[in-house]
Design a protein around this motif. Structure first.
Motif, PDB file in Angstrom:
ATOM      1  N   ASN A 383      39.032  34.415  38.709  1.00  0.00           N
ATOM      2  CA  ASN A 383      39.812  35.599  38.817  1.00  0.00           C
ATOM      3  C   ASN A 383      39.719  36.437  37.275  1.00  0.00           C
ATOM      4  OD1 ASN A 383      40.500  35.755  41.263  1.00  0.00           O
ATOM      5  ND2 ASN A 383      42.874  35.507  40.999  1.00  0.00           N
ATOM      6  N   LYS A 386      35.983  37.291  36.883  1.00  0.00           N
ATOM      7  CA  LYS A 386      35.604  38.450  38.034  1.00  0.00           C
ATOM      8  C   LYS A 386      36.248  39.846  37.521  1.00  0.00           C
ATOM      9  CE  LYS A 386      37.203  36.811  41.708  1.00  0.00           C
ATOM     10  NZ  LYS A 386      37.590  36.538  42.926  1.00  0.00           N
ATOM     11  N   TYR A 387      37.660  39.802  36.927  1.00  0.00           N
ATOM     12  CA  TYR A 387      38.336  41.007  36.567  1.00  0.00           C
ATOM     13  C   TYR A 387      38.089  41.471  35.169  1.00  0.00           C
ATOM     14  CZ  TYR A 387      39.582  40.223  41.480  1.00  0.00           C
ATOM     15  OH  TYR A 387      39.521  40.098  42.920  1.00  0.00           O
ATOM     16  N   ASP A 411      43.101  36.105  29.620  1.00  0.00           N
ATOM     17  CA  ASP A 411      42.047  36.781  29.496  1.00  0.00           C
ATOM     18  C   ASP A 411      42.046  38.274  28.740  1.00  0.00           C
ATOM     19  OD1 ASP A 411      42.870  38.951  31.373  1.00  0.00           O
ATOM     20  OD2 ASP A 411      42.514  37.713  32.826  1.00  0.00           O
ATOM     21  N   VAL A 424      51.386  40.771  43.080  1.00  0.00           N
ATOM     22  CA  VAL A 424      50.012  40.037  43.147  1.00  0.00           C
ATOM     23  C   VAL A 424      49.760  38.724  43.707  1.00  0.00           C
ATOM     24  CG1 VAL A 424      50.044  38.993  40.765  1.00  0.00           C
ATOM     25  CG2 VAL A 424      47.946  40.067  41.658  1.00  0.00           C
ATOM     26  N   TYR A 429      46.910  40.661  48.873  1.00  0.00           N
ATOM     27  CA  TYR A 429      47.218  41.887  47.979  1.00  0.00           C
ATOM     28  C   TYR A 429      46.200  42.138  47.065  1.00  0.00           C
ATOM     29  CZ  TYR A 429      49.688  45.218  44.708  1.00  0.00           C
ATOM     30  OH  TYR A 429      49.996  46.290  44.390  1.00  0.00           O
ATOM     31  N   ARG A 430      45.417  43.140  46.841  1.00  0.00           N
ATOM     32  CA  ARG A 430      44.511  43.195  45.985  1.00  0.00           C
ATOM     33  C   ARG A 430      44.767  44.910  45.297  1.00  0.00           C
ATOM     34  NH1 ARG A 430      39.852  40.930  49.617  1.00  0.00           N
ATOM     35  NH2 ARG A 430      41.411  41.847  51.007  1.00  0.00           N
ATOM     36  N   ILE A 431      44.597  44.773  43.912  1.00  0.00           N
ATOM     37  CA  ILE A 431      44.664  46.028  43.228  1.00  0.00           C
ATOM     38  C   ILE A 431      43.223  47.057  43.524  1.00  0.00           C
ATOM     39  CG2 ILE A 431      45.067  47.054  40.881  1.00  0.00           C
ATOM     40  CD1 ILE A 431      46.029  44.212  40.127  1.00  0.00           C
ATOM     41  N   SER A 436      37.396  43.774  44.442  1.00  0.00           N
ATOM     42  CA  SER A 436      37.580  42.381  44.723  1.00  0.00           C
ATOM     43  C   SER A 436      36.541  41.678  45.838  1.00  0.00           C
ATOM     44  CB  SER A 436      38.970  42.295  45.291  1.00  0.00           C
ATOM     45  OG  SER A 436      39.089  40.935  46.258  1.00  0.00           O
ATOM     46  N   GLY A 441      36.000  38.191  46.491  1.00  0.00           N
ATOM     47  CA  GLY A 441      37.430  37.633  46.896  1.00  0.00           C
ATOM     48  C   GLY A 441      37.787  37.938  48.191  1.00  0.00           C
ATOM     49  N   THR A 442      38.814  37.200  48.472  1.00  0.00           N
ATOM     50  CA  THR A 442      39.368  37.104  49.945  1.00  0.00           C
ATOM     51  C   THR A 442      40.844  37.615  49.740  1.00  0.00           C
ATOM     52  OG1 THR A 442      40.146  34.815  49.440  1.00  0.00           O
ATOM     53  CG2 THR A 442      38.195  34.971  50.640  1.00  0.00           C
ATOM     54  N   GLY A 443      41.530  37.594  48.595  1.00  0.00           N
ATOM     55  CA  GLY A 443      42.877  38.196  48.305  1.00  0.00           C
ATOM     56  C   GLY A 443      43.777  37.085  48.757  1.00  0.00           C
ATOM     57  N   LEU A 444      43.369  35.859  48.706  1.00  0.00           N
ATOM     58  CA  LEU A 444      44.277  34.589  48.993  1.00  0.00           C
ATOM     59  C   LEU A 444      44.349  33.892  47.875  1.00  0.00           C
ATOM     60  CD1 LEU A 444      43.444  33.737  52.635  1.00  0.00           C
ATOM     61  CD2 LEU A 444      45.579  34.967  51.834  1.00  0.00           C
ATOM     62  N   GLY A 445      43.621  34.007  46.726  1.00  0.00           N
ATOM     63  CA  GLY A 445      43.429  32.953  45.685  1.00  0.00           C
ATOM     64  C   GLY A 445      44.942  32.679  45.175  1.00  0.00           C
ATOM     65  N   LEU A 446      45.582  33.799  44.740  1.00  0.00           N
ATOM     66  CA  LEU A 446      46.904  33.836  43.874  1.00  0.00           C
ATOM     67  C   LEU A 446      48.056  33.269  44.739  1.00  0.00           C
ATOM     68  CD1 LEU A 446      46.763  36.776  41.420  1.00  0.00           C
ATOM     69  CD2 LEU A 446      46.301  34.509  40.951  1.00  0.00           C
ATOM     70  N   PHE A 472      47.943  33.986  33.043  1.00  0.00           N
ATOM     71  CA  PHE A 472      48.552  33.365  34.258  1.00  0.00           C
ATOM     72  C   PHE A 472      48.840  31.862  33.704  1.00  0.00           C
ATOM     73  CE2 PHE A 472      46.563  36.815  36.169  1.00  0.00           C
ATOM     74  CZ  PHE A 472      47.044  37.155  37.283  1.00  0.00           C
TER      75      PHE A 472
END
Ligand code: ADP
Length: 483
Positions: A383, A386-387, A411, A424, A429-431, A436, A441-446, A472
């Motif tokens: 993440n 990526k972000y 980061d 988050v 949930y994705r901003i 993403s 991204g799948t939105g499931l990582g966190l 994090f």
């Protein structure tokens, strides 16, 4: 998957009250217990009253005998020949003949000759008193004429003595005692019967609110989960209501989560499928050369990859939440793990000209499932790469604090505002959804990171500031000196 009202229940009004039998009911139990208690009290009361009445009557009989003997002593006249006579008829005045059933008095010479015999009782035919006959001690003798209370004493007069014996029938007293016992029995049975009826009515009445609550609860099906039980007047029922409403609240939350998750999962699965279809259609119509076909197939494989990843993560989450994911805990050196993940993902960081490094001065050991923990840290670093903007720096650090150890990913990315910070870790949930997706991204990582932390009795912390970056932190239990 969406829960429907009254599923499996043909009656739209909700499930019917179960065919409860009176014998199985709580009201019945309370009545029985109450009846038993009342019965016990009545038995104890009747015994106390009956026995004390018996004792009183018994004492009274003996007292009457004593009085008879005293009166006889006072009325005794001995003539010149030494024969005794009773002056006047004072004997038995104190005796209610109807009540006792009659009295009797005898005066005997010391030589066993009966000199006087008088009374209202049928002559009871008592044996002459002997030397063994106890003096001044009332005795009960069961004679053919019935039970008799008897007492013998010595009557002294100047020049000699006689033996006097008084007797009273016990028949009347015994009949009175029997009557009292009978009355007590009838009274107790009546009180028990009325008390039982009253107890049953009272317990039914007091438990009525429970029935009403149950009726209300039965009407709350999946379609009416927002409804709550109304306030109750008694403390116990109010407590029950609150517990039930709290359970409903949780259930409603879970239903809502499930509904959202199902909708999100379908949407997430549909997106790559739609992409696959349109890429395929474009390929069918437009790809004329082998290179075009390769490009189309490449794009399609990318979408297939994304679908595969999504399916994998969904499966992992589903297993984790069903409690099927087995964690094999062992000592894991977080510093070594940080170096391993940095080594593994540095190519991705290099592609974006980011600096990725591990700041791990000393070994920090946690007891954890190595592969689950590694996957969580990979998700966090992935993440961050990526972000965060190109040419920014990312640090993976480990450390200790009292009672815990941690591994964190810092980061210099966009950071998260208050709303995003709170949400988050929710699934899907994705901003920035398109960003993403663009980054695979799948939105499931966190969500997986959060589950991993909780499955290890730990937590995830997030320090972030919009425009400054994010940290994090995966905190796991452990002693400050290491496990
Ligand atoms: P995704 O597969 O979309 O990355 P995640 O659950 O890992 O799903 O992350 C959820 C969202 O949180 C991301 O879509 C992103 O918007 C935001 N996010 C995650 N990590 C960071 C980060 N380091 N900096 C800024 N935003 C982040």
């Amino acid at each position: 998957m969406t829960p429907r009202a009254g599923a499996g229940n043909p009656d739209p009004g909700g499930p019917k009250r179960s065919g409860r039998r009176w014998v199985d009911s709580l009201a019945m139990r309370i009545t029985v217990w109450y009846g038993m208690l009342l019965g016990l009290c009545l038995v104890a009361y009747s015994l106390a009253v009956g026995l004390s009445f018996e004792r009183r009557m018994d004492r009274e009989l003996s007292w009457r005998l004593q009085v008879d003997i005293e009166l006889a002593a006072r009325a005794l006249i001995v003539d010149d020949e030494g024969r005794p006579r009773l002056a006047g008829s004072t004997l038995g005045r104190h005796v209610d003949e109807e009540e006792t059933g009659g009295h009797w008095l005898e005066i005997w010479s010391p030589f066993g000759e009966r000199l006087v015999a008088t009374g209202t009782l049928k002559p009871p035919g008592l044996d002459p008193p002997t030397e063994e006959t106890p003096l001044r001690q009332p005795r009960t003798l069961v004679l053919p004429a019935g039970p008799v209370r008897e007492m013998t004493d010595i009557l002294r007069f100047p020049g000699g003595h006689f033996l006097v014996r008084a007797a009273i029938s016990e028949a009347g007293t015994r009949a009175q005692i029997r009557t009292v016992w009978r009355e007590l029995l009838v009274l107790s049975a009546g009180v028990l019967f009325l008390g039982g009826l009253g107890g049953a009515a009272l317990s039914r009445h007091s438990l009525k609110p429970l029935d009403r609550m149950a009726d209300h609860a039965r009407r709350i099906t999946a379609a009416h989960l927002h409804e709550r039980l109304p306030a109750q007047r008694t403390a116990e029922l109010e407590e029950l209501r609150q517990a039930f409403n709290a359970a409903l609240e949780q259930l409603e939350g879970s239903f809502e989560q499930l509904r959202r998750f199902t909708a999100d999962a379908s949407h997430e699965l549909r997106t790559p499928l739609t992409a696959l279809r349109s890429v395929g259609e474009v390929g069918l119509r437009g790809a004329t050369t082998a290179d075009d076909a390769r490009e189309v197939i490449g794009s399609m494989l990318e979408e297939v990859d994304r679908l595969g990843r999504l399916a994998d993560e969904l499966l992992t989450l589903a297993r984790a939440e069903a409690g099927e994911a087995k964690l094999e805990k062992e000592p894991v050196d977080l510093s070594a793990l940080a170096r391993d993940v940095v080594g593994h993902l540095c190519v991705l960081a290099e592609e974006r000209e980011q600096s990725l490094e591990a700041a791990v001065p000393v070994p920090v050991v946690a007891t954890a499932d190595r592969s689950a923990l590694r996957q969580a840290v990979v998700n966090l670093v992935d993440n961050a790469i990526k972000y965060s903007p190109e040419r920014s720096s990312i640090v993976v650090a480990t450390g200790r604090r009292p009672g815990a150890v941690f591994i964190e990913v810092r980061d210099e990315g966009p950071g998260l505002d208050e709303v995003d910070r709170r949400r988050v870790f929710e699934r899907f949930y994705r901003i920035d959804r398109s960003r993403s997706r663009e980054m695979g991204g799948t939105g499931l990582g966190l969500s997986l990171v959060k589950w991993t932390a909780e499955a290890h009795d730990g937590s995830v912390e997030l320090d972030t500031e919009v425009g400054r970056g994010s940290t994090f932190r995966l905190v796991l239990p452990g002693s400050a000196a290491g496990p």
